[in-house]
Scaffold this motif. Structure first.
Motif, PDB file in Angstrom:
ATOM      1  N   GLY A 101       0.956  -1.096   0.045  1.00 34.74           N
ATOM      2  CA  GLY A 101      -0.130   0.000  -0.069  1.00 34.74           C
ATOM      3  C   GLY A 101       0.719   1.366  -0.139  1.00 34.74           C
ATOM      4  N   PRO A 102       1.688   1.306   0.821  1.00 33.61           N
ATOM      5  CA  PRO A 102       2.548   2.597   0.957  1.00 33.61           C
ATOM      6  C   PRO A 102       3.534   2.904  -0.270  1.00 33.61           C
ATOM      7  CG  PRO A 102       2.563   1.706   2.892  1.00 33.61           C
ATOM      8  CD  PRO A 102       1.989   0.585   2.327  1.00 33.61           C
ATOM      9  N   LEU A 103       4.202   1.480  -0.712  1.00 37.07           N
ATOM     10  CA  LEU A 103       4.876   1.624  -1.747  1.00 37.07           C
ATOM     11  C   LEU A 103       3.997   2.206  -3.170  1.00 37.07           C
ATOM     12  CD1 LEU A 103       7.461   1.136  -3.189  1.00 37.07           C
ATOM     13  CD2 LEU A 103       7.139  -1.240  -3.283  1.00 37.07           C
ATOM     14  N   SER A 104       2.901   1.543  -3.214  1.00 33.91           N
ATOM     15  CA  SER A 104       2.084   1.856  -4.289  1.00 33.91           C
ATOM     16  C   SER A 104       1.603   3.520  -4.407  1.00 33.91           C
ATOM     17  CB  SER A 104       0.672   0.923  -4.437  1.00 33.91           C
ATOM     18  OG  SER A 104       1.084  -0.439  -4.678  1.00 33.91           O
ATOM     19  N   GLY A 105       1.364   3.919  -3.203  1.00 31.84           N
ATOM     20  CA  GLY A 105       0.852   5.207  -2.776  1.00 31.84           C
ATOM     21  C   GLY A 105       2.230   6.092  -3.223  1.00 31.84           C
ATOM     22  N   MET A 106       3.481   5.901  -3.079  1.00 36.91           N
ATOM     23  CA  MET A 106       4.630   6.601  -3.436  1.00 36.91           C
ATOM     24  C   MET A 106       4.641   6.437  -4.938  1.00 36.91           C
ATOM     25  SD  MET A 106       7.701   5.966  -0.425  1.00 36.91           S
ATOM     26  CE  MET A 106       7.767   4.476  -0.884  1.00 36.91           C
ATOM     27  N   VAL A 107       4.509   5.655  -5.533  1.00 35.89           N
ATOM     28  CA  VAL A 107       4.520   5.214  -7.011  1.00 35.89           C
ATOM     29  C   VAL A 107       3.534   6.252  -7.645  1.00 35.89           C
ATOM     30  CG1 VAL A 107       4.623   4.073  -9.053  1.00 35.89           C
ATOM     31  CG2 VAL A 107       5.677   3.167  -7.061  1.00 35.89           C
ATOM     32  N   VAL A 108       2.155   6.164  -7.034  1.00 35.49           N
ATOM     33  CA  VAL A 108       1.023   6.702  -7.612  1.00 35.49           C
ATOM     34  C   VAL A 108       1.385   8.373  -7.471  1.00 35.49           C
ATOM     35  CG1 VAL A 108      -1.576   7.260  -7.488  1.00 35.49           C
ATOM     36  CG2 VAL A 108      -0.456   5.099  -7.519  1.00 35.49           C
ATOM     37  N   SER A 109       2.015   8.727  -6.309  1.00 33.69           N
ATOM     38  CA  SER A 109       2.285  10.415  -6.346  1.00 33.69           C
ATOM     39  C   SER A 109       2.920  10.714  -7.118  1.00 33.69           C
ATOM     40  CB  SER A 109       2.330  10.448  -4.690  1.00 33.69           C
ATOM     41  OG  SER A 109       3.571  10.042  -4.391  1.00 33.69           O
ATOM     42  N   GLN A 110       3.901  10.017  -7.695  1.00 32.11           N
ATOM     43  CA  GLN A 110       4.968  10.545  -8.625  1.00 32.11           C
ATOM     44  C   GLN A 110       4.642  10.305  -9.892  1.00 32.11           C
ATOM     45  OE1 GLN A 110       8.112  11.911  -7.947  1.00 32.11           O
ATOM     46  NE2 GLN A 110       7.139  12.174  -5.975  1.00 32.11           N
ATOM     47  N   PHE A 111       3.908   9.123 -10.325  1.00 30.61           N
ATOM     48  CA  PHE A 111       3.754   8.926 -11.658  1.00 30.61           C
ATOM     49  C   PHE A 111       2.361   8.744 -12.085  1.00 30.61           C
ATOM     50  CE2 PHE A 111       7.617   7.071 -10.435  1.00 30.61           C
ATOM     51  CZ  PHE A 111       8.635   7.824 -11.225  1.00 30.61           C
ATOM     52  N   GLY A 112       1.297   8.642 -11.056  1.00 34.72           N
ATOM     53  CA  GLY A 112      -0.065   8.483 -11.817  1.00 34.72           C
ATOM     54  C   GLY A 112      -0.464   7.135 -11.350  1.00 34.72           C
ATOM     55  N   TYR A 113      -2.060   6.860 -11.303  1.00 30.96           N
ATOM     56  CA  TYR A 113      -2.373   5.642 -10.951  1.00 30.96           C
ATOM     57  C   TYR A 113      -2.027   4.367 -11.769  1.00 30.96           C
ATOM     58  CZ  TYR A 113      -5.275   7.390  -7.348  1.00 30.96           C
ATOM     59  OH  TYR A 113      -5.616   8.198  -6.176  1.00 30.96           O
ATOM     60  N   PRO A 114      -2.256   4.689 -13.314  1.00 31.74           N
ATOM     61  CA  PRO A 114      -1.569   3.557 -13.997  1.00 31.74           C
ATOM     62  C   PRO A 114      -0.374   2.885 -13.605  1.00 31.74           C
ATOM     63  CG  PRO A 114      -2.565   5.061 -15.499  1.00 31.74           C
ATOM     64  CD  PRO A 114      -2.364   5.639 -14.096  1.00 31.74           C
ATOM     65  N   SER A 115       0.785   3.698 -13.127  1.00 31.21           N
ATOM     66  CA  SER A 115       1.982   3.118 -12.910  1.00 31.21           C
ATOM     67  C   SER A 115       1.972   2.278 -11.630  1.00 31.21           C
ATOM     68  CB  SER A 115       2.885   4.429 -12.581  1.00 31.21           C
ATOM     69  OG  SER A 115       2.491   5.166 -11.376  1.00 31.21           O
ATOM     70  N   ALA A 116       0.910   2.400 -10.708  1.00 30.24           N
ATOM     71  CA  ALA A 116       0.746   1.331  -9.661  1.00 30.24           C
ATOM     72  C   ALA A 116       0.571  -0.143 -10.314  1.00 30.24           C
ATOM     73  CB  ALA A 116      -0.146   1.654  -8.623  1.00 30.24           C
ATOM     74  N   PHE A 117      -0.220  -0.205 -11.226  1.00 31.35           N
ATOM     75  CA  PHE A 117      -0.675  -1.412 -11.997  1.00 31.35           C
ATOM     76  C   PHE A 117       0.637  -1.803 -12.639  1.00 31.35           C
ATOM     77  CE2 PHE A 117      -4.582   0.497 -11.002  1.00 31.35           C
ATOM     78  CZ  PHE A 117      -5.242  -0.438 -10.199  1.00 31.35           C
ATOM     79  N   LEU A 118       1.415  -1.037 -13.231  1.00 27.28           N
ATOM     80  CA  LEU A 118       2.719  -1.333 -13.752  1.00 27.28           C
ATOM     81  C   LEU A 118       3.860  -2.188 -12.909  1.00 27.28           C
ATOM     82  CD1 LEU A 118       4.614  -1.678 -16.339  1.00 27.28           C
ATOM     83  CD2 LEU A 118       5.381   0.642 -15.832  1.00 27.28           C
ATOM     84  N   LEU A 119       3.775  -1.373 -11.674  1.00 26.59           N
ATOM     85  CA  LEU A 119       4.855  -1.811 -10.629  1.00 26.59           C
ATOM     86  C   LEU A 119       4.452  -3.232 -10.241  1.00 26.59           C
ATOM     87  CD1 LEU A 119       7.023  -1.292  -8.694  1.00 26.59           C
ATOM     88  CD2 LEU A 119       5.263  -0.363  -6.864  1.00 26.59           C
ATOM     89  N   GLY A 120       2.935  -3.565 -10.126  1.00 19.73           N
ATOM     90  CA  GLY A 120       2.492  -4.809  -9.745  1.00 19.73           C
ATOM     91  C   GLY A 120       2.722  -5.886 -10.593  1.00 19.73           C
ATOM     92  N   ALA A 121       2.637  -5.574 -11.986  1.00 23.27           N
ATOM     93  CA  ALA A 121       2.887  -6.408 -12.754  1.00 23.27           C
ATOM     94  C   ALA A 121       4.357  -6.856 -13.011  1.00 23.27           C
ATOM     95  CB  ALA A 121       2.529  -6.043 -14.447  1.00 23.27           C
TER      96      ALA A 121
END
Length: 100
Positions: free
Chosen positions: A60-80
């Motif tokens: 959750g926190p890691l995805s939140g940091m990624v989203v704050s920098q790159f937007g919501y789609p990037s969280a799903f790219l990180l998960g992939a």
């Protein structure tokens, strides 16, 4: 979900993800306890659940940091990407033929 062009495609991706996780969690728990002696099964299951909780707690926190920098789609790219790395680790695991 990273490249979902429409909202309903993202919802379908969420449904598939949820269905997959609901099957994976108990299946991996069964595999966890199959490979330890009966007297250690409680400890093995506890360790499995603890590490799943740690992973979910960090995601959750890691995805939140990624989203704050790159937007919501990037969280799903990180998960992939994380799934691909995890799969590569799984392929390197030795095969266990027989449960203890």
């Amino acid at each position: 979900m990273w490249l979902a062009p429409l909202q309903w495609v993202a919802f379908a991706g969420c449904a598939i993800l949820g269905a997959g996780y609901s099957l994976t969690f108990p299946a991996l728990g069964v595999e966890t306890i199959r490979h330890v002696p009966p007297q250690n099964r409680g400890a093995a299951m506890g360790a499995y659940v603890a590490f799943v909780d740690i992973g979910l707690g960090l995601a959750g926190p890691l995805s939140g940091m990624v989203v704050s920098q790159f937007g919501y789609p990037s969280a799903f790219l990180l998960g992939a990407c994380a799934s691909i790395v995890a799969f590569a680790f799984v392929l390197r695991l030795p095969c266990i033929k027989e449960p203890i």
